[in-house]
Write a protein that holds these residues in place. Structure first.
Motif, PDB file in Angstrom:
ATOM      1  N   THR A  90     -26.586 -63.678   4.528  1.00  0.00           N
ATOM      2  CA  THR A  90     -27.379 -64.275   3.494  1.00  0.00           C
ATOM      3  C   THR A  90     -27.465 -64.283   2.182  1.00  0.00           C
ATOM      4  OG1 THR A  90     -29.379 -62.553   3.746  1.00  0.00           O
ATOM      5  CG2 THR A  90     -29.389 -64.287   5.509  1.00  0.00           C
ATOM      6  N   VAL A  91     -26.764 -62.811   1.727  1.00  0.00           N
ATOM      7  CA  VAL A  91     -26.548 -62.750   0.400  1.00  0.00           C
ATOM      8  C   VAL A  91     -25.101 -62.795  -0.057  1.00  0.00           C
ATOM      9  CG1 VAL A  91     -26.562 -60.467  -1.085  1.00  0.00           C
ATOM     10  CG2 VAL A  91     -28.130 -60.591   0.568  1.00  0.00           C
ATOM     11  N   MET A  92     -24.192 -62.801   0.831  1.00  0.00           N
ATOM     12  CA  MET A  92     -22.719 -63.093   0.456  1.00  0.00           C
ATOM     13  C   MET A  92     -22.113 -64.072   1.287  1.00  0.00           C
ATOM     14  SD  MET A  92     -21.335 -59.314  -0.486  1.00  0.00           S
ATOM     15  CE  MET A  92     -22.636 -58.037  -0.734  1.00  0.00           C
ATOM     16  N   PRO A  93     -22.697 -65.301   1.156  1.00  0.00           N
ATOM     17  CA  PRO A  93     -21.758 -66.331   2.074  1.00  0.00           C
ATOM     18  C   PRO A  93     -20.443 -66.602   1.358  1.00  0.00           C
ATOM     19  CG  PRO A  93     -23.304 -67.311   0.691  1.00  0.00           C
ATOM     20  CD  PRO A  93     -23.669 -65.908   0.447  1.00  0.00           C
ATOM     21  N   ARG A  94     -19.369 -67.302   2.144  1.00  0.00           N
ATOM     22  CA  ARG A  94     -18.224 -67.634   1.498  1.00  0.00           C
ATOM     23  C   ARG A  94     -18.310 -68.455   0.329  1.00  0.00           C
ATOM     24  NH1 ARG A  94     -15.984 -70.159   5.920  1.00  0.00           N
ATOM     25  NH2 ARG A  94     -15.237 -68.276   6.567  1.00  0.00           N
ATOM     26  N   GLY A  95     -17.858 -68.222  -0.904  1.00  0.00           N
ATOM     27  CA  GLY A  95     -17.609 -69.122  -2.183  1.00  0.00           C
ATOM     28  C   GLY A  95     -18.648 -68.383  -2.979  1.00  0.00           C
ATOM     29  N   GLN A  96     -19.591 -67.272  -2.649  1.00  0.00           N
ATOM     30  CA  GLN A  96     -20.496 -66.797  -3.342  1.00  0.00           C
ATOM     31  C   GLN A  96     -19.718 -65.971  -4.423  1.00  0.00           C
ATOM     32  OE1 GLN A  96     -24.200 -66.653  -3.487  1.00  0.00           O
ATOM     33  NE2 GLN A  96     -23.812 -65.820  -5.456  1.00  0.00           N
ATOM     34  N   VAL A  97     -20.195 -66.149  -5.797  1.00  0.00           N
ATOM     35  CA  VAL A  97     -19.656 -65.376  -7.048  1.00  0.00           C
ATOM     36  C   VAL A  97     -20.583 -64.251  -7.462  1.00  0.00           C
ATOM     37  CG1 VAL A  97     -18.005 -67.018  -7.636  1.00  0.00           C
ATOM     38  CG2 VAL A  97     -20.141 -66.812  -8.642  1.00  0.00           C
ATOM     39  N   GLY A  98     -20.153 -63.261  -7.812  1.00  0.00           N
ATOM     40  CA  GLY A  98     -21.148 -62.252  -8.238  1.00  0.00           C
ATOM     41  C   GLY A  98     -20.295 -60.989  -8.798  1.00  0.00           C
ATOM     42  N   TYR A  99     -20.902 -59.902  -8.655  1.00  0.00           N
ATOM     43  CA  TYR A  99     -20.229 -58.502  -8.952  1.00  0.00           C
ATOM     44  C   TYR A  99     -20.670 -57.400  -7.911  1.00  0.00           C
ATOM     45  CZ  TYR A  99     -20.348 -60.884 -13.396  1.00  0.00           C
ATOM     46  OH  TYR A  99     -20.284 -62.050 -14.360  1.00  0.00           O
TER      47      TYR A  99
END
Length: 155
Positions: A90-99
């Motif tokens: 729920t926090v890091m699906p494929r394609g998610q960008v962040g740090y």
């Protein structure tokens, strides 16, 4: 140096945004992120390595080197999965960008240091097994820019 055992000390956060160009996350940005420390089963990669460029010359048999480009190793984090999928998916699906932020010595404001990796989630794999282990999710990351290393943890 004061040696320590990482469990119960080190912190790992996923932050959706960092405004600073030098990747110095603020306390509100850290608070807005997700502390994923307690869900991590394993880590792989997360090191910056330097490449060497050989510089042979006619004057010697020895081949000296100079430092070349740096790059991060292929990196992933394996998380424990939840039976109802209320987990890292729920926090890091494929394609998610962040740090991804590593606070190896813990979240110690002003005296502690953190490493900040700009990332994109490239895969969210389910580690299915019939063995004696909890169900796990392996998240693969592309490190999209040079990470910031040894950044002061904000108050």
């Amino acid at each position: 140096s004061t040696r320590f055992f990482q469990p119960e000390v080190s912190k790992v956060f996923f932050l959706p945004t960092i405004a600073s160009a030098v990747l110095a996350a603020t306390r509100p940005e850290i608070t807005a992120g997700t502390d994923v420390s307690g869900e991590i089963a394993d880590l792989s990669g997360w090191q910056v390595r330097g490449n060497m460029i050989p510089c042979p010359d006619l004057g010697t048999k020895f081949v000296p080197q100079i430092g070349g480009r740096t790059q991060a190793e292929q990196s992933s984090i394996t998380f424990y999965a939840d039976k109802t999928a209320n987990d890292v998916r729920t926090v890091m699906p494929r394609g998610q960008v962040g740090y991804i932020v590593f606070m190896d010595g813990g979240d110690v404001p002003t005296t502690g240091k953190m490493d900040v990796f700009p990332v994109e989630v490239t895969a969210v794999g389910k580690a299915r097994s019939t063995g004696e282990q909890a169900f796990q999710i392996t998240v693969d990351f592309a490190i999209t820019k040079a990470p910031a290393e040894n950044v002061a943890i904000p108050a």
